[in-house]
Design a protein around this motif. Sequence first.
Motif, PDB file in Angstrom:
ATOM      1  N   LEU B 104       0.857  -1.211  -0.156  1.00 34.79           N
ATOM      2  CA  LEU B 104       0.065  -0.041  -0.079  1.00 34.79           C
ATOM      3  C   LEU B 104       0.826   1.294   0.167  1.00 34.79           C
ATOM      4  N   LEU B 105       1.819   1.232   0.886  1.00 31.39           N
ATOM      5  CA  LEU B 105       2.983   2.189   0.560  1.00 31.39           C
ATOM      6  C   LEU B 105       3.382   2.499  -0.525  1.00 31.39           C
ATOM      7  N   ILE B 106       3.769   1.530  -1.285  1.00 31.93           N
ATOM      8  CA  ILE B 106       4.474   1.630  -2.664  1.00 31.93           C
ATOM      9  C   ILE B 106       3.210   2.239  -3.595  1.00 31.93           C
ATOM     10  N   GLN B 107       2.017   2.056  -3.360  1.00 37.72           N
ATOM     11  CA  GLN B 107       0.905   2.499  -4.121  1.00 37.72           C
ATOM     12  C   GLN B 107       0.666   3.990  -3.698  1.00 37.72           C
ATOM     13  N   GLY B 108       1.358   4.389  -2.825  1.00 36.84           N
ATOM     14  CA  GLY B 108       0.825   5.772  -2.369  1.00 36.84           C
ATOM     15  C   GLY B 108      -0.418   6.043  -1.885  1.00 36.84           C
ATOM     16  N   MET B 109      -0.783   4.875  -0.960  1.00 35.91           N
ATOM     17  CA  MET B 109      -2.119   5.202  -0.142  1.00 35.91           C
ATOM     18  C   MET B 109      -2.194   5.994   1.038  1.00 35.91           C
ATOM     19  N   PRO B 110      -3.140   6.717   1.205  1.00 36.99           N
ATOM     20  CA  PRO B 110      -3.109   7.572   2.492  1.00 36.99           C
ATOM     21  C   PRO B 110      -3.122   6.769   3.681  1.00 36.99           C
ATOM     22  N   ALA B 111      -2.376   7.239   4.899  1.00 37.66           N
ATOM     23  CA  ALA B 111      -1.899   6.421   5.953  1.00 37.66           C
ATOM     24  C   ALA B 111      -3.092   5.941   6.752  1.00 37.66           C
ATOM     25  N   SER B 112      -4.317   6.773   6.628  1.00 37.70           N
ATOM     26  CA  SER B 112      -5.337   6.262   7.347  1.00 37.70           C
ATOM     27  C   SER B 112      -6.205   5.045   6.694  1.00 37.70           C
ATOM     28  N   ASP B 113      -5.998   5.019   5.511  1.00 38.74           N
ATOM     29  CA  ASP B 113      -6.717   3.713   4.694  1.00 38.74           C
ATOM     30  C   ASP B 113      -5.493   2.636   4.652  1.00 38.74           C
ATOM     31  N   VAL B 114      -4.336   2.943   4.866  1.00 34.90           N
ATOM     32  CA  VAL B 114      -3.419   1.895   5.048  1.00 34.90           C
ATOM     33  C   VAL B 114      -3.746   1.191   6.346  1.00 34.90           C
ATOM     34  N   ALA B 115      -4.014   1.969   7.486  1.00 34.97           N
ATOM     35  CA  ALA B 115      -4.074   1.262   8.627  1.00 34.97           C
ATOM     36  C   ALA B 115      -5.367   0.124   8.558  1.00 34.97           C
ATOM     37  N   ARG B 116      -6.288   0.832   7.876  1.00 42.92           N
ATOM     38  CA  ARG B 116      -7.453  -0.039   7.812  1.00 42.92           C
ATOM     39  C   ARG B 116      -7.384  -1.431   7.172  1.00 42.92           C
ATOM     40  N   ARG B 117      -6.767  -1.262   5.980  1.00 44.32           N
ATOM     41  CA  ARG B 117      -6.614  -2.426   4.898  1.00 44.32           C
ATOM     42  C   ARG B 117      -5.828  -3.296   5.866  1.00 44.32           C
ATOM     43  N   VAL B 118      -4.606  -2.708   6.187  1.00 41.22           N
ATOM     44  CA  VAL B 118      -3.723  -3.727   6.901  1.00 41.22           C
ATOM     45  C   VAL B 118      -4.440  -4.535   8.072  1.00 41.22           C
TER      46      VAL B 118
END
Lengths: 323, 222
Positions: B104-118
């Motif tokens: 997700l980091l590589i795709q440039g996803m916003p941090a809030s969405d990253v936490a939810r997805r992870v």
Amino acid sequence: MSERMSSRRGANQQAPSFLQQRRAWQAHHRQVARDSLIRLRQRPLGTLMTLFAIAVALVLPATLWLLLGGAQVLDRNLEDTAQLTVYLSPSLEEASAREVADKVRQRADVGRVELITAAEGLHQFQASLDLGDALQGLDHNPLPASLVVQPVTRTPEAVAALAMQLRQVNGVDEASADMQWLERLKQLTRLGQRIVLAFGALFALGVLLIVGNTIRLAVENRRDEIEVVTLIGATHAFVRRPFLYSGAWLGLGGGMLALVLLAVGMGWLSSPLSALASSYGTDWELPGLGFEGSLLLLVCSTVLGWLGAWIAVGRHLARMRPR
Amino acid sequence: MIAFEHVGKRYGGRFEALADVNFRLSRGEMVFLTGHSGAGKSSVLKLLTCLERPSRGRIVVAGHDLGQLGSVRIPFYRRQIGVVFQNHQLLFDRTVFDNVALPLLIQGMPASDVARRVRAALDKVGLLHRERALPIELSGGEQQRIGIARAVVHKPALLLADEPTGNLDPQLSADIMRLFEDFNRIGTTVLIASHDLALIARLRHRVLRLKDGRLIADENGS
């Protein structure tokens, strides 16, 4: 579950907006910058050695540059003291000598003119050479009267031209401008500039190689990580980023260390140098890099570090292209 | 989803790893790729992840012709697939959370969405409670689950796995396979390279059998 949540969890991932992506990108940059700094701090010895190597490579051309700057200041100081000595015909009486002096004084391209009569000349000669009574035995004064002329324009070319013209004046035997050594000093300065440029280029290459080699090792150490992130879709820019930051940090750190070394070295050199200068009757001080010079050094070293890292990572990335 | 058309792969001009391989995978299928080591399983996966390019033939995945894919576009192609490695390839210098967040980091996803997805991905593999752990503190089976969470966190349409149960005991292997079946059930196309024939036989999915670089069997499980 609220409707908002369920819509956000659509089966297909919606692409983040441009603004969101940019914000995430900036956050990632900050994170990577911090991480790469932490990584450098985690192996202090290696980092310190690299920093010193960079600093040493920067100090030498910077020192040369400073000395050259000093020489140029000295140049100008010496131009300020430029003067011509005009020797009048030995046969000229003192009254005629004064007339010639007045004539020269009226020229527009001439500043102060000081007449040294034959008698004064002999007196000065005696005093300066400490000959005592050795000249008492002469039956007549062998020295001509002379004029010390200060030109308005003090470049070597203008002074030489003025000397030529003064030689044409009636009653003038010879006009000498001892500008040749000043000319030589200028040539030397020009040569010095080239040497500094050559050394600068050479040592910039040195910084590039030092950082390149350090980053190459870092790349080897993080080989697995590079492989993994590449396989899950990292662009080359993403892979490069942490190493570019490391390279830039190393360059910046090396540059700062170089400034410290320079300040210490200049402090150490300045007192003997100004003593030397004052023995030549000029009051001259070694100029420091100043704010702009320091900034330029830091910018250059940072860019060099960044570039070295780019080259090192680029070589590795080229090997990972699909065959 | 995947089409192999007369695909061949040679290394160094002599050794032929794959010869005239043809098969198709439809969207939403779950397929095993099997054969002895050296039969060409790894080559198929390397071709599918664009680590290598085919010497002959054509590979089309989700509309991308992999032989023609420019190197600038390869990263963006890879973001559409998820890969599970045999030795899970986790990064040991960061937490479970950070490992899973990587795609997700590589795709440039916003941090809030990253936490939810992870957290969603970790929840699916049953390891939400270990998000702060370092990979080294986990068992082999747990490490592999983290590897799977990382492979699915960005919701890829295609999930590839290279010997995902290679180092695990039969019980854990069965658990891992059940996870893959779960993802398949929600629409993900799954291709698993494995030589664990007993396990494959029990699971009753389509099996592609490779031998000496040739596809020798295409068996429907059920």
